[in-house]
Enzyme design. Sequence first.
Site, PDB file in Angstrom:
ATOM      1  N   ASN A 124       0.840  -1.197   0.000  1.00 41.76           N
ATOM      2  CA  ASN A 124       0.000   0.000   0.000  1.00 41.76           C
ATOM      3  C   ASN A 124       0.874   1.245   0.000  1.00 41.76           C
ATOM      4  O   ASN A 124       1.970   1.271   0.576  1.00 41.76           O
ATOM      5  CB  ASN A 124      -1.025  -0.010   1.143  1.00 41.76           C
ATOM      6  N   GLU A 156       0.313   5.223   0.697  1.00 39.24           N
ATOM      7  CA  GLU A 156      -0.629   6.239   1.164  1.00 39.24           C
ATOM      8  C   GLU A 156      -0.216   7.631   0.695  1.00 39.24           C
ATOM      9  O   GLU A 156       0.812   7.801   0.018  1.00 39.24           O
ATOM     10  CB  GLU A 156      -0.754   6.139   2.692  1.00 39.24           C
ATOM     11  N   ASN A 157      -1.050   8.608   1.065  1.00 42.75           N
ATOM     12  CA  ASN A 157      -0.895   9.959   0.558  1.00 42.75           C
ATOM     13  C   ASN A 157      -1.460  10.912   1.605  1.00 42.75           C
ATOM     14  O   ASN A 157      -2.417  10.562   2.302  1.00 42.75           O
ATOM     15  CB  ASN A 157      -1.709  10.047  -0.753  1.00 42.75           C
ATOM     16  N   ALA A 158      -0.871  12.097   1.693  1.00 39.63           N
ATOM     17  CA  ALA A 158      -1.374  13.091   2.650  1.00 39.63           C
ATOM     18  C   ALA A 158      -2.840  13.414   2.393  1.00 39.63           C
ATOM     19  O   ALA A 158      -3.573  13.770   3.321  1.00 39.63           O
ATOM     20  CB  ALA A 158      -0.535  14.359   2.578  1.00 39.63           C
ATOM     21  N   TYR A 175      -5.672  11.661   2.177  1.00 39.45           N
ATOM     22  CA  TYR A 175      -5.915  10.267   2.573  1.00 39.45           C
ATOM     23  C   TYR A 175      -6.632   9.368   1.563  1.00 39.45           C
ATOM     24  O   TYR A 175      -6.207   8.238   1.343  1.00 39.45           O
ATOM     25  CB  TYR A 175      -6.676  10.214   3.901  1.00 39.45           C
ATOM     26  N   CYS A 204      -4.026   0.492  -2.401  1.00 42.01           N
ATOM     27  CA  CYS A 204      -3.878  -0.751  -1.627  1.00 42.01           C
ATOM     28  C   CYS A 204      -2.784  -1.646  -2.198  1.00 42.01           C
ATOM     29  O   CYS A 204      -2.410  -1.548  -3.383  1.00 42.01           O
ATOM     30  CB  CYS A 204      -5.194  -1.525  -1.627  1.00 42.01           C
ATOM     31  N   GLU A 240      -2.982  -4.765  -2.923  1.00 41.20           N
ATOM     32  CA  GLU A 240      -3.500  -5.621  -3.991  1.00 41.20           C
ATOM     33  C   GLU A 240      -3.471  -4.880  -5.325  1.00 41.20           C
ATOM     34  O   GLU A 240      -3.157  -5.467  -6.370  1.00 41.20           O
ATOM     35  CB  GLU A 240      -4.938  -6.056  -3.673  1.00 41.20           C
ATOM     36  N   CYS A 293     -10.308  -4.850   0.750  1.00 37.83           N
ATOM     37  CA  CYS A 293     -11.417  -3.891   0.725  1.00 37.83           C
ATOM     38  C   CYS A 293     -12.320  -4.193  -0.477  1.00 37.83           C
ATOM     39  O   CYS A 293     -11.966  -4.975  -1.371  1.00 37.83           O
ATOM     40  CB  CYS A 293     -10.872  -2.463   0.652  1.00 37.83           C
ATOM     41  N   CYS A 312     -10.758  -3.629  -3.905  1.00 37.72           N
ATOM     42  CA  CYS A 312      -9.758  -4.638  -4.295  1.00 37.72           C
ATOM     43  C   CYS A 312     -10.422  -5.971  -4.629  1.00 37.72           C
ATOM     44  O   CYS A 312      -9.918  -6.714  -5.479  1.00 37.72           O
ATOM     45  CB  CYS A 312      -8.712  -4.797  -3.201  1.00 37.72           C
TER      46      CYS A 312
HETATM   47  N1  THU Z   1      -5.120  -1.844   2.777  1.00 33.10           N
HETATM   48  C1  THU Z   1      -4.528  -2.612   1.823  1.00 33.10           C
HETATM   49  O1  THU Z   1      -3.508  -2.220   1.227  1.00 33.10           O
HETATM   50  N2  THU Z   1      -5.063  -3.821   1.554  1.00 33.10           N
HETATM   51  C2  THU Z   1      -6.111  -4.371   2.219  1.00 33.10           C
HETATM   52  O2  THU Z   1      -6.458  -5.511   1.955  1.00 33.10           O
HETATM   53  C3  THU Z   1      -6.837  -3.596   3.219  1.00 33.10           C
HETATM   54  C4  THU Z   1      -6.323  -2.231   3.473  1.00 33.10           C
HETATM   55  C5  THU Z   1      -4.489  -0.559   3.121  1.00 33.10           C
HETATM   56  C6  THU Z   1      -5.196   0.675   2.717  1.00 33.10           C
HETATM   57  C7  THU Z   1      -4.610   1.691   3.696  1.00 33.10           C
HETATM   58  O3  THU Z   1      -3.360   2.139   3.205  1.00 33.10           O
HETATM   59  C8  THU Z   1      -4.367   0.875   4.945  1.00 33.10           C
HETATM   60  O4  THU Z   1      -4.355  -0.484   4.526  1.00 33.10           O
HETATM   61  C9  THU Z   1      -5.402   1.074   6.025  1.00 33.10           C
HETATM   62  O5  THU Z   1      -6.676   0.921   5.539  1.00 33.10           O
END
Ligand code: THU
Length: 139
Positions: free
Chosen positions: A44, A46-48, A50, A55, A57, A88, A91
Amino acid sequence: MATDLKALIDAAMKARDAAYAPYSNHPVGAAVLTTSGEVFAGCNVENAAYPLGTCAEAGAIAAMVMAGEREIAHVVIVGPGEAACTPCGGCRQKIREFAGSDGKPVTICDKDGNVLLETDSAALLPHAFGPDNVDEAKR
Ligand code: THU
């Protein structure tokens, strides 16, 4: 444990180590095995801002497609703790696109790579909307 599954779990754990998750502190790694036997991993990012994070996946699937592969045979997801890091909703849809409608194994592991849940892509997204539901795809 089968050697193939162990290798897939190891790939997901290694990917998780590269995760950029300073906002959630929830690093995730994913690995996809293709029907041709190739393994692609992602983390995963992320970014400021949000909601714009991606993800693990999604990263693994993007790497797979970039390499010219289109058919998922198995997905492994490794979270950062003891709780099952199930994919999620978005995904699940991304996995469906390349896993087909019949369901491919999805294995969820804890932070140490121990298997917490063995399910499949069809069970994770019942009555999925897929390529066959798009009229244009039938032409
Ligand atoms: N996240 C994933 O990368 N994969 C998952 O299967 C569930 C959630 C990430 C998204 C976010 O960066 C962090 O987990 C918290 O939700």
